[in-house]
Design an enzyme around this catalytic site. Structure first.
Site, PDB file in Angstrom:
ATOM      1  N   GLU A   1      28.652  38.416  45.658  1.00 15.63           N
ATOM      2  CA  GLU A   1      27.378  38.422  44.923  1.00 15.63           C
ATOM      3  C   GLU A   1      27.712  37.958  43.516  1.00 15.63           C
ATOM      4  OE1 GLU A   1      24.648  38.994  46.455  1.00 15.63           O
ATOM      5  OE2 GLU A   1      25.430  39.898  48.280  1.00 15.63           O
TER       6      GLU A   1
ATOM      7  N   CYS B   1      22.095  39.307  36.590  1.00 15.44           N
ATOM      8  CA  CYS B   1      22.396  38.134  37.435  1.00 15.44           C
ATOM      9  C   CYS B   1      21.128  37.376  37.767  1.00 15.44           C
ATOM     10  CB  CYS B   1      23.129  38.559  38.699  1.00 15.44           C
ATOM     11  SG  CYS B   1      22.295  39.880  39.574  1.00 15.44           S
TER      12      CYS B   1
HETATM   13  P1  NDP Z   1      33.798  39.683  36.448  1.00 13.20           P
HETATM   14  O1  NDP Z   1      33.884  38.631  37.470  1.00 13.20           O
HETATM   15  O2  NDP Z   1      34.479  39.478  35.157  1.00 13.20           O
HETATM   16  O3  NDP Z   1      34.330  41.078  37.022  1.00 13.20           O
HETATM   17  C1  NDP Z   1      33.794  41.652  38.195  1.00 13.20           C
HETATM   18  C2  NDP Z   1      34.788  42.644  38.744  1.00 13.20           C
HETATM   19  O4  NDP Z   1      35.922  41.951  39.244  1.00 13.20           O
HETATM   20  C3  NDP Z   1      35.304  43.625  37.711  1.00 13.20           C
HETATM   21  O5  NDP Z   1      35.442  44.902  38.288  1.00 13.20           O
HETATM   22  C4  NDP Z   1      36.640  43.020  37.370  1.00 13.20           C
HETATM   23  O6  NDP Z   1      37.544  43.922  36.839  1.00 13.20           O
HETATM   24  C5  NDP Z   1      37.101  42.545  38.727  1.00 13.20           C
HETATM   25  N1  NDP Z   1      38.189  41.563  38.700  1.00 13.20           N
HETATM   26  C6  NDP Z   1      38.658  40.824  37.660  1.00 13.20           C
HETATM   27  N2  NDP Z   1      39.666  40.019  38.080  1.00 13.20           N
HETATM   28  C7  NDP Z   1      39.855  40.254  39.393  1.00 13.20           C
HETATM   29  C8  NDP Z   1      40.732  39.725  40.384  1.00 13.20           C
HETATM   30  N3  NDP Z   1      41.630  38.787  40.099  1.00 13.20           N
HETATM   31  N4  NDP Z   1      40.629  40.179  41.658  1.00 13.20           N
HETATM   32  C9  NDP Z   1      39.701  41.122  41.981  1.00 13.20           C
HETATM   33  N5  NDP Z   1      38.843  41.657  41.065  1.00 13.20           N
HETATM   34  C10 NDP Z   1      38.919  41.237  39.800  1.00 13.20           C
HETATM   35  O7  NDP Z   1      32.231  39.923  36.245  1.00 13.20           O
HETATM   36  P2  NDP Z   1      31.538  40.828  35.178  1.00 13.20           P
HETATM   37  O8  NDP Z   1      31.987  42.238  35.308  1.00 13.20           O
HETATM   38  O9  NDP Z   1      31.644  40.173  33.858  1.00 13.20           O
HETATM   39  O10 NDP Z   1      30.016  40.778  35.678  1.00 13.20           O
HETATM   40  C11 NDP Z   1      29.126  39.822  35.297  1.00 13.20           C
HETATM   41  C12 NDP Z   1      28.909  38.823  36.406  1.00 13.20           C
HETATM   42  O11 NDP Z   1      28.447  39.495  37.558  1.00 13.20           O
HETATM   43  C13 NDP Z   1      27.825  37.814  36.072  1.00 13.20           C
HETATM   44  O12 NDP Z   1      28.217  36.515  36.462  1.00 13.20           O
HETATM   45  C14 NDP Z   1      26.650  38.295  36.902  1.00 13.20           C
HETATM   46  O13 NDP Z   1      25.709  37.277  37.175  1.00 13.20           O
HETATM   47  C15 NDP Z   1      27.331  38.802  38.107  1.00 13.20           C
HETATM   48  N6  NDP Z   1      26.475  39.724  38.835  1.00 13.20           N
HETATM   49  C16 NDP Z   1      25.961  39.330  40.035  1.00 13.20           C
HETATM   50  C17 NDP Z   1      25.084  40.144  40.722  1.00 13.20           C
HETATM   51  C18 NDP Z   1      24.526  39.732  42.057  1.00 13.20           C
HETATM   52  O14 NDP Z   1      24.037  40.601  42.759  1.00 13.20           O
HETATM   53  N7  NDP Z   1      24.562  38.474  42.446  1.00 13.20           N
HETATM   54  C19 NDP Z   1      24.680  41.457  40.188  1.00 13.20           C
HETATM   55  C20 NDP Z   1      25.285  41.775  38.945  1.00 13.20           C
HETATM   56  C21 NDP Z   1      26.148  40.927  38.304  1.00 13.20           C
HETATM   57  P3  NDP Z   1      37.689  44.066  35.235  1.00 13.20           P
HETATM   58  O15 NDP Z   1      36.309  44.179  34.669  1.00 13.20           O
HETATM   59  O16 NDP Z   1      38.425  45.311  35.124  1.00 13.20           O
HETATM   60  O17 NDP Z   1      38.391  42.841  34.775  1.00 13.20           O
END
Ligand code: NDP
Length: 495
Positions: free
Chosen positions: A236, A270
């Site tokens: 997502e 999002c």
């Molecule tokens: P990120 O992609 O930065 O992080 C998402 C999660 O992935 C965090 O828990 C992060 O950990 C983790 N992560 C980071 N690196 C890795 C890796 N290499 N392997 C596995 N997991 C990893 O997104 P954001 O938290 O900044 O969220 C914002 C984004 O989410 C926006 O693009 C938004 O549009 C999208 N979003 C989409 C939704 C949907 O339903 N389509 C709903 C809500 C948001 P850590 O933060 O600790 O680095």
């Protein structure tokens, strides 16, 4: 926490003060959590739908009774006003209720029809739990987003291991503790905290599926990590949602929805409104209405501000870059501008006449900005909306229902709302998810329940077919194939 354990701080986006300290878990700790969840998953799966439902209802009741406490945590850690926090909690309660109530109907073993060659079979289809689901969540809706996977995965009979964003671990911890309070018998829900390395470890831990919500850049990394172990994933990801405003639209209603959809949660949604395509006949009037509503907003760090600070500091540079790029390419700022982008807070920015190849149109901005551009008609609005690499959702405002339905069917997105914004996400029976750069797979609704299951097909012979009709046997009758061929020609060959 062992003394040698590395930790990280969770900070308030309002003033940077530390609100919690959590272990930075790496592969060993993640694998241990998955092992514990694996044992619990057998117990949870064996309970069956009737056995699991009361536990899920108890979790729902905890959320409902303690929603103010959780909303306060979300405000502290994510920065959003408490009423916005409450809204995502209330919606999560409805999803949990729906998933617990409907899991049996959607997933229980059922009889399916057979064909001519298999009429002697009793064919059945069951949706069995996968085992352990790794849930990786973002910070922008730290309750609603992970719950979209957690509620449905648990209702389908799986255990979960949840890795919240490093910006909102406190909210993640609250959720997991609430599940553990509701289900004290076995650790069906585990929390792993940390940074990207923790999420990567979860992808490599041997879980049965990863439900990832986050950015496209990280989603691609997750897909690569999961490819190593052939772990299935749902992604997502981000969006660049458009609102299409037709000439006949109720402009006041559309302007209200666009203003809320764009600036609510500081634009960190999002499905937030990032682009608006307005019929040229009503463009000026619509823009004036949105501008007036934008000027009325009172962003700040209070519990009752219109919206709060930016949760993730690095996003502030992205917003600034998009506003500067839009202006450099001839876009006009109707309200605010590059100077609206502060250190933590961004005042609302309303842009218009922004070229379609500007980054403010092509990339996810994820901040309190909107682009409103005029179009000839609804068809052109659909074309421009579809020109995006993202395909999460879109909204249409019009009084012409047929025109709206036509436009909705042409939009290349996972969901369309009409004369409203994002309400689809609040309807538990509707699936949520996108296409293209917005990812794949579905959470919520029946599809969301099935996403966390393994379809199991069984065919049991009820009686033996006459030899003259049996083809799956080396002793088959010499005329069997011809007889079956003629039967097929009679049954299927006539239309
Ligand atoms: P990120 O992609 O930065 O992080 C998402 C999660 O992935 C965090 O828990 C992060 O950990 C983790 N992560 C980071 N690196 C890795 C890796 N290499 N392997 C596995 N997991 C990893 O997104 P954001 O938290 O900044 O969220 C914002 C984004 O989410 C926006 O693009 C938004 O549009 C999208 N979003 C989409 C939704 C949907 O339903 N389509 C709903 C809500 C948001 P850590 O933060 O600790 O680095």
């Amino acid at each position: 926490m062992p003394e040698t354990q590395q930790t990280f701080d969770s900070r308030s986006p309002a003033d940077g003060r530390v609100v919690g300290t959590f272990p930075l878990m790496e592969a060993d700790a993640v694998n241990e959590a998955v092992d514990r969840a694996r044992i619990a998953s057998s117990w949870w799966g064996d309970l069956g739908f009737d056995g699991r439902r009361p536990y899920l209802m108890r979790f729902k009741s905890i959320l409902a009774r303690r929603s103010s406490e959780l909303a306060e945590l979300v405000h502290q850690e994510n920065g959003k006003p408490t009423d916005d926090a409450l809204l995502e909690i209330l919606l999560s309660i409805e999803h949990l209720h729906w998933a617990a109530k409907h899991a049996e109907r959607v997933l229980k073993r059922r009889k399916v029809g057979t064909g001519l060659l298999t009429m002697n079979q009793d064919a059945r289809l069951a949706y069995q739990p996968l085992g352990v689901i790794g849930v990786i969540g973002p910070w922008n809706y730290p309750v609603f987003t992970p719950m979209g996977s957690i509620a449905y995965a648990l209702a389908a009979g799986n255990a979960i291991v949840y890795k919240p964003s490093e910006y909102t671990p406190m909210v993640g911890e609250w959720l997991i503790k609430a599940i553990q309070e509701a289900i004290p018998d076995q650790p069906v829900a585990q929390l792993v905290t940390g940074a990207g390395v923790t999420g990567a470890a979860l992808c490599n831990s041997g879980v049965d599926k990863i439900a990832f919500t986050g950015s496209g850049a990280t989603g691609r990394k997750v897909l690569k990590e999961c490819a190593e172990t052939l772990t299935p994933v749902t992604l997502e990801l981000g969006g660049k949602d458009a609102v299409l405003v037709d000439a006949s639209a109720d402009l006041e209603k559309a302007a209200d929805a666009v203003t809320f959809g764009a600036y609510h949660n500081a634009g960190q949604t999002c499905a937030g409104v990032e682009r608006v395509y307005v019929h040229e006949a009503v463009y000026h009037e619509f823009l004036d209405r949105v501008a007036a509503k934008t000027r009325d907003l009172t962003p700040g760090t209070n519990r009752t501000s219109s919206y709060g600070p930016m949760t993730m500091p690095t996003q502030i540079d992205v917003v600034r870059r998009h506003v500067l790029d839009a202006m450099a390419r001839g876009g006009e700022a109707v309200v605010g501008g590059a100077e609206s982008v502060g250190d933590r807070m961004i005042s609302p920015v309303l842009l218009t006449n922004v070229p379609e190849d500007s980054s403010a149109i092509t990339e996810e901005t994820f901040g309190p900005t909107i682009v409103v551009n005029p179009v000839r008609d609804l068809d052109e609005a659909v074309d421009r909306s579809n020109a995006s690499s993202y395909g999460l959702s879109a909204a249409i405002f019009s009084k012409d229902r047929k025109a709206m339905e036509r436009a909705a069917s042409r939009l290349r997105v996972g969901a369309v709302t009409m004369n409203t914004w994002v309400m689809n996400a609040g309807v538990p029976a509707l699936p949520w998810g996108g296409s293209g750069d917005s990812g794949f797979g579905r959470i919520h609704g029946e599809d969301g329940l099935r996403e966390f299951t393994r379809p199991k097909a069984t065919a049991r012979e009820k009686y033996a077919l006459p030899v003259a009709l049996t083809l799956t046997n080396f002793q088959r009758h010499p005329k069997a194939a011809d007889l079956v061929r003629k039967t097929f020609a009679f049954v299927h060959g006539r239309s």
